[in-house]
Design a protein around this motif. Structure first.
Motif, PDB file in Angstrom:
ATOM      1  N   ASN A  53       0.809  -1.093  -0.228  1.00  0.00           N
ATOM      2  CA  ASN A  53       0.115  -0.194  -0.262  1.00  0.00           C
ATOM      3  C   ASN A  53       0.843   1.462  -0.279  1.00  0.00           C
ATOM      4  N   ILE A  54       1.527   1.539  -1.087  1.00  0.00           N
ATOM      5  CA  ILE A  54       2.882   2.502  -1.678  1.00  0.00           C
ATOM      6  C   ILE A  54       2.582   3.369  -2.407  1.00  0.00           C
ATOM      7  N   TYR A  55       1.780   4.283  -2.639  1.00  0.00           N
ATOM      8  CA  TYR A  55       1.800   4.352  -4.091  1.00  0.00           C
ATOM      9  C   TYR A  55       2.811   6.037  -4.543  1.00  0.00           C
ATOM     10  N   SER A  56       3.333   5.701  -5.278  1.00  0.00           N
ATOM     11  CA  SER A  56       3.869   7.506  -5.687  1.00  0.00           C
ATOM     12  C   SER A  56       2.687   7.904  -6.562  1.00  0.00           C
ATOM     13  N   HIS A  57       2.859  10.244  -6.278  1.00  0.00           N
ATOM     14  CA  HIS A  57       2.077  10.700  -7.439  1.00  0.00           C
ATOM     15  C   HIS A  57       2.838  11.153  -8.357  1.00  0.00           C
ATOM     16  N   ARG A  58       2.587  10.667  -9.136  1.00  0.00           N
ATOM     17  CA  ARG A  58       3.402  11.409 -11.044  1.00  0.00           C
ATOM     18  C   ARG A  58       3.069  11.674 -11.977  1.00  0.00           C
ATOM     19  N   ARG A  59       2.925  12.448 -12.635  1.00  0.00           N
ATOM     20  CA  ARG A  59       2.048  12.996 -13.749  1.00  0.00           C
ATOM     21  C   ARG A  59       2.693  13.192 -14.527  1.00  0.00           C
ATOM     22  N   VAL A  69       0.470   5.257  -8.615  1.00  0.00           N
ATOM     23  CA  VAL A  69       1.332   4.311  -8.903  1.00  0.00           C
ATOM     24  C   VAL A  69       2.431   2.916  -7.898  1.00  0.00           C
ATOM     25  N   THR A  70       1.862   2.312  -7.433  1.00  0.00           N
ATOM     26  CA  THR A  70       3.037   0.699  -7.057  1.00  0.00           C
ATOM     27  C   THR A  70       4.643   1.197  -7.260  1.00  0.00           C
ATOM     28  N   PRO A  71       5.252   1.165  -6.307  1.00  0.00           N
ATOM     29  CA  PRO A  71       6.583   1.052  -7.004  1.00  0.00           C
ATOM     30  C   PRO A  71       7.231  -0.217  -8.420  1.00  0.00           C
ATOM     31  N   GLU A  72       6.908  -1.291  -8.142  1.00  0.00           N
ATOM     32  CA  GLU A  72       7.087  -1.827  -9.313  1.00  0.00           C
ATOM     33  C   GLU A  72       5.814  -2.302 -10.468  1.00  0.00           C
ATOM     34  N   ASN A  73       5.038  -0.959 -10.336  1.00  0.00           N
ATOM     35  CA  ASN A  73       4.443  -0.837 -11.917  1.00  0.00           C
ATOM     36  C   ASN A  73       2.860  -1.594 -11.481  1.00  0.00           C
ATOM     37  N   LYS A  74       2.752  -2.631 -10.404  1.00  0.00           N
ATOM     38  CA  LYS A  74       1.674  -3.952 -10.738  1.00  0.00           C
ATOM     39  C   LYS A  74       0.435  -2.757 -10.568  1.00  0.00           C
ATOM     40  N   ASP A  75       0.400  -2.035  -9.723  1.00  0.00           N
ATOM     41  CA  ASP A  75      -0.755  -1.188 -10.334  1.00  0.00           C
ATOM     42  C   ASP A  75      -0.454   0.291 -10.345  1.00  0.00           C
ATOM     43  N   PHE A  76      -2.126   1.008 -10.854  1.00  0.00           N
ATOM     44  CA  PHE A  76      -1.527   2.246 -11.047  1.00  0.00           C
ATOM     45  C   PHE A  76      -3.018   2.524 -11.716  1.00  0.00           C
ATOM     46  N   PHE A  77      -3.279   3.884 -11.640  1.00  0.00           N
ATOM     47  CA  PHE A  77      -5.062   4.557 -11.416  1.00  0.00           C
ATOM     48  C   PHE A  77      -5.054   6.599 -11.267  1.00  0.00           C
ATOM     49  N   GLU A 105       5.127  19.416  -2.212  1.00  0.00           N
ATOM     50  CA  GLU A 105       3.558  18.525  -1.974  1.00  0.00           C
ATOM     51  C   GLU A 105       4.855  16.928  -2.240  1.00  0.00           C
ATOM     52  N   PRO A 106       3.509  16.302  -0.940  1.00  0.00           N
ATOM     53  CA  PRO A 106       4.601  14.745  -0.706  1.00  0.00           C
ATOM     54  C   PRO A 106       3.669  14.105  -2.411  1.00  0.00           C
ATOM     55  N   ARG A 107       4.818  13.164  -2.250  1.00  0.00           N
ATOM     56  CA  ARG A 107       5.219  12.898  -3.293  1.00  0.00           C
ATOM     57  C   ARG A 107       4.352  10.791  -3.516  1.00  0.00           C
ATOM     58  N   VAL A 108       4.564  11.083  -1.962  1.00  0.00           N
ATOM     59  CA  VAL A 108       4.309   9.289  -1.777  1.00  0.00           C
ATOM     60  C   VAL A 108       2.891   9.412  -0.662  1.00  0.00           C
ATOM     61  N   PHE A 109       1.933   8.255  -0.900  1.00  0.00           N
ATOM     62  CA  PHE A 109       1.556   8.152  -0.647  1.00  0.00           C
ATOM     63  C   PHE A 109       0.635   6.503   0.251  1.00  0.00           C
ATOM     64  N   THR A 117     -10.342   0.877   3.120  1.00  0.00           N
ATOM     65  CA  THR A 117     -11.175   0.568   1.960  1.00  0.00           C
ATOM     66  C   THR A 117     -11.562   0.240   0.518  1.00  0.00           C
ATOM     67  N   PHE A 118     -10.235   2.025  -0.214  1.00  0.00           N
ATOM     68  CA  PHE A 118     -10.114   1.884  -1.141  1.00  0.00           C
ATOM     69  C   PHE A 118      -8.756   1.265  -1.691  1.00  0.00           C
ATOM     70  N   PHE A 119      -7.919   1.121  -1.128  1.00  0.00           N
ATOM     71  CA  PHE A 119      -6.438  -0.222  -0.723  1.00  0.00           C
ATOM     72  C   PHE A 119      -7.631  -1.172  -1.054  1.00  0.00           C
ATOM     73  N   GLN A 120      -8.402  -1.754  -0.525  1.00  0.00           N
ATOM     74  CA  GLN A 120      -8.624  -3.013  -0.544  1.00  0.00           C
ATOM     75  C   GLN A 120      -9.840  -3.212  -1.960  1.00  0.00           C
ATOM     76  N   GLN A 121     -10.919  -2.298  -2.132  1.00  0.00           N
ATOM     77  CA  GLN A 121     -11.156  -2.224  -3.856  1.00  0.00           C
ATOM     78  C   GLN A 121      -9.512  -2.378  -4.892  1.00  0.00           C
ATOM     79  N   ARG A 122      -8.908  -1.762  -4.837  1.00  0.00           N
ATOM     80  CA  ARG A 122      -7.432  -1.655  -5.970  1.00  0.00           C
ATOM     81  C   ARG A 122      -7.013  -3.125  -5.580  1.00  0.00           C
ATOM     82  N   ILE A 123      -7.315  -3.889  -4.612  1.00  0.00           N
ATOM     83  CA  ILE A 123      -6.210  -5.260  -4.845  1.00  0.00           C
ATOM     84  C   ILE A 123      -7.315  -6.310  -5.334  1.00  0.00           C
TER      85      ILE A 123
END
Length: 179
Positions: A6-12, A33-41, A134-138, A143-149
């Motif tokens: 559950n570690i997401y980096s903010h990208r533009r 985006v997750t660190p290993e690019n397994k998930d992004f939205f 601004e923070p870059r890691v979230f 609930t939102f993380f469980q929805q992504r999984i």
């Protein structure tokens, strides 16, 4: 399927690559985006400030290093100002000695006041305002993380089912002999 952290980096992304936000469906250029690019939205920048959606992960070591660097810069700046003041003070003393010889004390006071005011104005204009980054890691809310999984798991199950249906050995054979 292995779960992702559950570690997401903010990208533009570029304006041409905008896609709808996962929450409100408005066009957005911000991506988590997750660190290993397994998930992004895609997500709107306004949602990143919402504590119910995600919370920033602050790297304490980086914050401490930045503060230390700022303090060192501040110390250097103060030392420099102090040295400049000392030099100016010595110069003024020399000028006063010369002017005392000339015996024009009234003009000296007016000139010194003008120079002090000019120096104060320069100092106040030299300081740039501190920039908040601004923070870059979230970390997403539970609930939102469980929805992504769940979404990733359902996509994986659908992919496996499609592969099984395309395999001809899945279905039983038609009987070849007479009954």
């Amino acid at each position: 399927m292995a779960s992702f952290p559950n570690i997401y980096s903010h990208r533009r992304v570029a304006d041409a690559a905008t896609k709808p936000c996962e929450i409100c469906y408005k066009p957005s250029t911000s991506v988590l985006v997750t660190p290993e690019n397994k998930d992004f939205f895609f997500v709107c920048p306004g949602h990143l400030k919402d504590r119910g959606f995600c919370s920033p992960i602050i790297d304490e070591a980086a914050v401490a290093a930045r503060k230390k660097k700022e303090m060192e810069a501040e110390v250097e700046r103060v030392k420099k100002e102090f040295e400049e003041k000392q030099k100016k003070k010595k110069e003024k003393e020399k000028e006063r000695e010369k002017k005392e010889k000339e015996k024009s004390k009234d003009k000296d006071k007016k000139d010194d006041d003008k120079e002090d005011n000019i120096d104060e104005e320069k100092k106040s204009s030299e300081e740039p305002p501190p920039v908040e980054e601004e923070p870059r890691v979230f970390a997403l809310a539970r609930t939102f993380f469980q929805q992504r999984i769940d979404k990733k798991r359902n996509a994986e199950i659908a992919r496996r089912n499609r592969e099984r249906l395309q395999n001809p050995n899945l279905f039983p054979q038609v009987p070849k002999g007479f009954p």
